[in-house]
Design a protein around this motif. Structure first.
Motif, PDB file in Angstrom:
ATOM      1  N   PRO A 281      67.439  57.455  98.152  1.00 55.51           N
ATOM      2  CA  PRO A 281      68.628  57.565  99.003  1.00 55.51           C
ATOM      3  C   PRO A 281      68.680  56.547 100.137  1.00 55.51           C
ATOM      4  N   ASP A 282      67.546  55.919 100.460  1.00 57.70           N
ATOM      5  CA  ASP A 282      67.536  54.947 101.545  1.00 57.70           C
ATOM      6  C   ASP A 282      67.572  53.511 101.048  1.00 57.70           C
ATOM      7  N   VAL A 283      67.861  53.325  99.766  1.00 62.46           N
ATOM      8  CA  VAL A 283      67.983  51.982  99.195  1.00 62.46           C
ATOM      9  C   VAL A 283      69.412  51.782  98.703  1.00 62.46           C
ATOM     10  N   ARG A 284      70.027  50.710  99.157  1.00 61.54           N
ATOM     11  CA  ARG A 284      71.347  50.321  98.664  1.00 61.54           C
ATOM     12  C   ARG A 284      71.222  48.907  98.116  1.00 61.54           C
ATOM     13  N   ALA A 285      71.572  48.725  96.854  1.00 64.01           N
ATOM     14  CA  ALA A 285      71.382  47.423  96.210  1.00 64.01           C
ATOM     15  C   ALA A 285      72.615  47.033  95.418  1.00 64.01           C
ATOM     16  N   VAL A 286      72.914  45.741  95.415  1.00 62.21           N
ATOM     17  CA  VAL A 286      74.010  45.236  94.604  1.00 62.21           C
ATOM     18  C   VAL A 286      73.530  45.155  93.158  1.00 62.21           C
ATOM     19  N   GLY A 287      74.360  45.592  92.213  1.00 65.74           N
ATOM     20  CA  GLY A 287      73.948  45.643  90.818  1.00 65.74           C
ATOM     21  C   GLY A 287      73.886  44.279  90.161  1.00 65.74           C
ATOM     22  N   ALA A 288      74.911  43.456  90.374  1.00 63.71           N
ATOM     23  CA  ALA A 288      74.940  42.129  89.764  1.00 63.71           C
ATOM     24  C   ALA A 288      73.999  41.190  90.497  1.00 63.71           C
ATOM     25  N   GLU A 289      73.506  40.183  89.796  1.00 61.54           N
ATOM     26  CA  GLU A 289      72.634  39.184  90.422  1.00 61.54           C
ATOM     27  C   GLU A 289      73.487  38.190  91.200  1.00 61.54           C
TER      28      GLU A 289
ATOM     29  N   THR B 243      75.814  49.974 104.137  1.00 65.25           N
ATOM     30  CA  THR B 243      74.634  50.784 104.408  1.00 65.25           C
ATOM     31  C   THR B 243      74.802  51.513 105.732  1.00 65.25           C
ATOM     32  N   LEU B 244      74.086  52.617 105.846  1.00 67.07           N
ATOM     33  CA  LEU B 244      74.031  53.376 107.084  1.00 67.07           C
ATOM     34  C   LEU B 244      72.725  53.052 107.794  1.00 67.07           C
ATOM     35  N   ASP B 245      72.595  53.488 109.039  1.00 70.00           N
ATOM     36  CA  ASP B 245      71.362  53.268 109.796  1.00 70.00           C
ATOM     37  C   ASP B 245      70.178  53.857 109.040  1.00 70.00           C
ATOM     38  N   GLY B 246      69.107  53.082 108.915  1.00 72.96           N
ATOM     39  CA  GLY B 246      67.909  53.552 108.235  1.00 72.96           C
ATOM     40  C   GLY B 246      67.854  53.210 106.764  1.00 72.96           C
ATOM     41  N   GLN B 247      68.955  52.710 106.193  1.00 72.82           N
ATOM     42  CA  GLN B 247      68.960  52.326 104.783  1.00 72.82           C
ATOM     43  C   GLN B 247      68.623  50.844 104.640  1.00 72.82           C
ATOM     44  N   ILE B 248      68.044  50.490 103.486  1.00 69.17           N
ATOM     45  CA  ILE B 248      67.645  49.113 103.200  1.00 69.17           C
ATOM     46  C   ILE B 248      68.639  48.490 102.231  1.00 69.17           C
ATOM     47  N   THR B 249      69.059  47.264 102.518  1.00 64.50           N
ATOM     48  CA  THR B 249      69.921  46.497 101.611  1.00 64.50           C
ATOM     49  C   THR B 249      69.034  45.610 100.748  1.00 64.50           C
ATOM     50  N   MET B 250      69.279  45.629  99.429  1.00 67.28           N
ATOM     51  CA  MET B 250      68.459  44.843  98.504  1.00 67.28           C
ATOM     52  C   MET B 250      69.325  44.124  97.481  1.00 67.28           C
ATOM     53  N   GLU B 251      68.749  43.096  96.886  1.00 65.94           N
ATOM     54  CA  GLU B 251      69.347  42.445  95.722  1.00 65.94           C
ATOM     55  C   GLU B 251      68.217  41.893  94.869  1.00 65.94           C
ATOM     56  N   LYS B 252      68.546  41.491  93.642  1.00 65.08           N
ATOM     57  CA  LYS B 252      67.531  40.888  92.781  1.00 65.08           C
ATOM     58  C   LYS B 252      68.152  39.743  91.988  1.00 65.08           C
ATOM     59  N   THR B 253      67.465  38.610  92.026  1.00 71.01           N
ATOM     60  CA  THR B 253      67.835  37.446  91.227  1.00 71.01           C
ATOM     61  C   THR B 253      66.534  36.791  90.784  1.00 71.01           C
ATOM     62  N   PRO B 254      66.087  36.999  89.536  1.00 67.64           N
ATOM     63  CA  PRO B 254      64.774  36.525  89.087  1.00 67.64           C
ATOM     64  C   PRO B 254      64.589  35.010  89.152  1.00 67.64           C
ATOM     65  N   SER B 255      65.671  34.249  89.063  1.00 67.93           N
ATOM     66  CA  SER B 255      65.534  32.789  89.061  1.00 67.93           C
ATOM     67  C   SER B 255      65.139  32.234  90.424  1.00 67.93           C
ATOM     68  N   TYR B 256      65.218  33.041  91.486  1.00 67.95           N
ATOM     69  CA  TYR B 256      64.796  32.555  92.803  1.00 67.95           C
ATOM     70  C   TYR B 256      63.342  32.090  92.780  1.00 67.95           C
TER      71      TYR B 256
ATOM     72  N   TRP C 170      79.759  34.837 102.941  1.00 67.16           N
ATOM     73  CA  TRP C 170      80.152  35.167 101.559  1.00 67.16           C
ATOM     74  C   TRP C 170      79.075  36.031 100.911  1.00 67.16           C
ATOM     75  N   TYR C 171      77.815  35.665 101.136  1.00 65.63           N
ATOM     76  CA  TYR C 171      76.681  36.400 100.560  1.00 65.63           C
ATOM     77  C   TYR C 171      76.650  37.830 101.086  1.00 65.63           C
ATOM     78  N   ARG C 172      76.813  37.985 102.381  1.00 60.97           N
ATOM     79  CA  ARG C 172      76.766  39.328 102.966  1.00 60.97           C
ATOM     80  C   ARG C 172      77.894  40.200 102.432  1.00 60.97           C
ATOM     81  N   ASP C 173      79.037  39.609 102.164  1.00 62.32           N
ATOM     82  CA  ASP C 173      80.169  40.393 101.685  1.00 62.32           C
ATOM     83  C   ASP C 173      79.930  40.956 100.289  1.00 62.32           C
ATOM     84  N   LEU C 174      78.954  40.395  99.558  1.00 62.25           N
ATOM     85  CA  LEU C 174      78.612  40.925  98.235  1.00 62.25           C
ATOM     86  C   LEU C 174      77.801  42.211  98.326  1.00 62.25           C
ATOM     87  N   MET C 175      77.177  42.438  99.474  1.00 64.88           N
ATOM     88  CA  MET C 175      76.263  43.558  99.618  1.00 64.88           C
ATOM     89  C   MET C 175      77.009  44.884  99.777  1.00 64.88           C
ATOM     90  N   PRO C 176      76.387  45.979  99.375  1.00 63.18           N
ATOM     91  CA  PRO C 176      76.993  47.307  99.577  1.00 63.18           C
ATOM     92  C   PRO C 176      76.894  47.720 101.039  1.00 63.18           C
TER      93      PRO C 176
END
Length: 406
Positions: free
Chosen positions: A176-184, A206-219, A198-204
């Motif tokens: 419940p404390d993880v919010r992540a964008v589904g697409a890479e 979040t409320l206080d205490g939640q973590i914003t995450m993303e994943k892109t393996p090619s990084y 532009w990058y930040r606008d892609l993110m979901p």
């Protein structure tokens, strides 16, 4: 003068007058509710507007950042505010505020999740984002009401391709404390010129205490990515999902083969000169697996303590154990445990009893767990010999023996 009525008769009620008063009351009530709704919308609109833009220096390449007064990155303990990158030059300050993004169509990775209906022994016991959509937690309800704010990610799954990054992300989204964008997003390798706003606008949101995450393996294999992520925030936590490089290369080839059946054989692509035993390191399927080489670039910009290396093999054999390490690394309470998983014998890997926002079991779809083609054992042996010194160096750099040479 009207004649008196019959004895004992009561005067008739003023029914038309009562209806008129009732109608006026309804009209006034509707007007009041409409006014309250309009004021609420105006308040929400004003709240999302950015404050005055203050220009601050110090970013690489002479770029300048922007932030709003009182929005200190140090106070939040998170990434700095978006920089005014080249793509944003010439815009007016109020145009830097995040805009609502149209929902993009799901790609192959996002569409890879499909529903299954195995018999479940006992309740999944999920909570928060992993609970049924019909029973959202208070935090989930607040996000559905468009509350919270969009933040730059505090943690990124940076690699590796075909290592298990999609599974890890979907497992983490149960928390419940993880919010992540589904697409890479592919921001730090393909879309960096679009700017951090532009990058930040892609993110979901979040409320206080939640973590914003993303994943892109090619990084992980992009030379510019370490410096670019460090410029966004030196405190970003990085997660690398690694897997036996030989198995990873064959899996990579299998994925390409499913899209292009006419490609040469794995054996012919592996060697630059097979008779001389020269491995073709320019082939991406081989090059990605030289983990030590790529890690050297990341350690120039990030301390080892900010990187977590997840075993792709253990993510299959013991998903709860690996998720425990990840939750500890992210500073999260250990909510995701073995009660959230069941092992799918057909697919050969664990699946979620409940996915994010759903009360039904979910498993990685048909694009995951493909059957690998038969590879010449001599080619596999030569590849293991090739990777062995790189693997040992990687073990030393990470302080963990992944057992790929056993």
């Amino acid at each position: 003068m009207a004649p008196p009525g019959p004895a004992g008769a009561h005067p008739a009620p003023a029914e038309p007058l009562s209806r008129s008063i009732f109608r006026r009351f309804l009209l006034m009530l509707c007007s009041l509710l409409t006014s309250l709704y309009v004021f609420y919308c105006l308040a929400e609109r004003c709240r999302t507007l950015s404050g005055p833009v203050v220009v601050v220096g110090g970013l690489p390449g002479g770029e300048e950042g922007v932030r709003t007064p009182g929005d200190s990155a140090l106070a939040r303990g998170g990434p700095r505010e978006p920089a005014a990158w080249p793509a944003a030059q010439g815009r007016r300050p109020w145009q830097l505020r995040p805009r609502r993004r149209r929902r993009r169509p799901l790609g192959r990775e996002e569409a890879a999740w499909e529903e299954e209906t195995p018999s479940l022994a006992g309740g999944p016991g999920g909570s928060g984002a992993g609970s049924s959509a019909a029973e959202p937690s208070p935090g989930t309800l607040a996000l559905l009401l468009d509350e919270g704010s969009k933040q730059l990610p505090q943690a990124i799954i940076i690699g590796v391709k075909k290592g298990g990054t999609r599974a890890l992300l979907e497992f983490l989204r149960v928390h419940p404390d993880v919010r992540a964008v589904g697409a890479e997003p592919h921001f730090f390798d393909r879309s960096y010129d679009k700017g951090l706003a532009w990058y930040r606008d892609l993110m979901p949101r979040t409320l206080d205490g939640q973590i914003t995450m993303e994943k892109t393996p090619s990084y992980f294999v992009t030379r510019e990515a370490p410096a670019r992520i460090s410029a966004m925030s030196k405190d970003t936590k990085l997660i690398v999902v690694v897997r036996d490089p030989v198995t990873r290369a064959i899996s990579d080839y299998t994925q390409t083969l499913s899209k292009r059946p006419d490609i040469p054989t794995f054996e012919s692509l592996t060697f630059r000169n097979r008779s001389a035993g020269l491995i073709d390191t320019s082939w991406s399927a081989i090059q990605i697996g030289i983990y030590a080489k790529h890690l050297e670039l990341w350690l120039r910009h990030f301390p080892r303590r900010q990187m977590l290396f997840v075993s792709g093999e253990r993510l299959i054999s013991d998903p709860a154990g690996e998720l425990g390490r990840v939750q500890d690394f992210l500073g999260l309470k250990r909510i995701i445990t073995d009660k959230h998983f069941y092992f799918n014998k057909t697919k050969g890997f664990p699946c979620l009893k409940k996915a994010e926002g759903s009360s039904k079991p979910h498993c990685l779809g048909k694009t995951k767990g493909r059957t690998h083609p038969d590879i010449d054992p001599d080619v596999v042996r030569r590849l293991r010999d090739f990777y062995r010194p790189f693997n040992r160096k990687f073990y030393q750099m990470t302080g963990h023996d992944f057992g790929w040479d056993g």
